[in-house]
Design an enzyme around this catalytic site. Structure first.
Site, mmCIF file in Angstrom:
data_model
loop_
_atom_site.group_PDB
_atom_site.id
_atom_site.type_symbol
_atom_site.label_atom_id
_atom_site.label_comp_id
_atom_site.label_asym_id
_atom_site.label_seq_id
_atom_site.Cartn_x
_atom_site.Cartn_y
_atom_site.Cartn_z
ATOM 1 N N ASN A 166 25.443 -18.974 92.778
ATOM 2 C CA ASN A 166 24.267 -18.240 93.235
ATOM 3 C C ASN A 166 24.659 -17.225 94.307
ATOM 4 O OD1 ASN A 166 22.643 -20.056 91.675
ATOM 5 N ND2 ASN A 166 22.791 -21.526 93.333
ATOM 6 N N HIS B 236 30.364 -20.050 96.555
ATOM 7 C CA HIS B 236 30.779 -21.335 96.007
ATOM 8 C C HIS B 236 30.208 -21.509 94.612
ATOM 9 C CE1 HIS B 236 26.935 -22.147 98.027
ATOM 10 N NE2 HIS B 236 26.773 -23.182 97.213
ATOM 11 N N GLN C 245 20.932 -19.444 96.753
ATOM 12 C CA GLN C 245 22.145 -19.711 97.522
ATOM 13 C C GLN C 245 21.717 -20.280 98.871
ATOM 14 O OE1 GLN C 245 24.461 -16.292 98.746
ATOM 15 N NE2 GLN C 245 26.346 -17.488 98.890
#
Length: 195
Positions: free
Chosen positions: A123, A136, A130
């Site tokens: 995201n 990540h 996110q």
């Protein structure tokens, strides 16, 4: 009306940067299969940071650890070691390293939890879900029976019911994922030498 910035949505301290500082890579560059295996720690003191971090990979440019609020057993986060807000901020060498490790980590998680289907989700920004302002990827195993949820977006975007990670179970799970990573690295090393 002024535009909002990422800082308006995120905490000041990045927890992933704290993990990166706490668990440095044992090497600065990877040049052979022994270097790859050295990136998989034998034992991890999960309580060196708070909340606990169940680390499975500490490579020069990439880290991987269990999500503290997993959607399913084996939910793993794969992140850049350096602070990068969105995927567009990741330089080529770091992107290559993430691309190298993602299939190995996905297979290790799959082998560990016995689930062959999984999502890899990434995201970018608060409107895209996110939560931590650091690039990540989520590796989320998808077992045959999924939890009952009210929000059907779980199926597509990895949202839904999440529970806190149990530290004792997580320590055992992370140890097995690390074992599976080493096994996959050995397998790849043997296959390359047979070419």
């Amino acid at each position: 009306m002024s535009a909002t910035t990422a800082e308006d949505h995120y905490p000041v301290d990045c927890p992933f940067c704290g993990i990166a500082q706490t668990y440095p890579s044992p090497i600065s560059q990877i040049s052979n299969s022994d270097d790859l295996k050295s990136c998989v720690p034998d034992v991890v003191d999960a309580e060196k940071v708070s909340p606990s971090c169940h680390l499975v990979l500490s490579a020069p440019e990439v880290l991987a650890f269990l999500d503290i609020m997993p959607m399913t057993m084996g939910h793993l986060l794969v992140t850049t070691r350096s602070h990068r807000l969105k995927i567009e901020h990741v330089p080529g060498n770091e992107a290559s390293d993430i691309g190298f490790w993602l299939p190995i980590l996905a297979k290790a998680v799959s082998q560990t939890v016995g689930v062959t289907d999984y999502n890899i989700v990434q995201n970018n920004g608060p409107r895209a879900a996110q939560v931590v302002p650091h690039v990540h990827f989520h590796i989320i195993p998808r077992p045959e029976s999924v939890p009952t949820i009210q929000n059907k977006s779980w199926t597509m975007f990895g949202r839904g019911k999440r529970d806190d990670l149990d530290d004792d179970e997580a320590a055992n799970l992370a140890a097995e994922i690390r074992r599976q990573i080493r096994k996959e690295l050995d397998h790849r090393s043997r296959n390359q030498s047979n070419l």
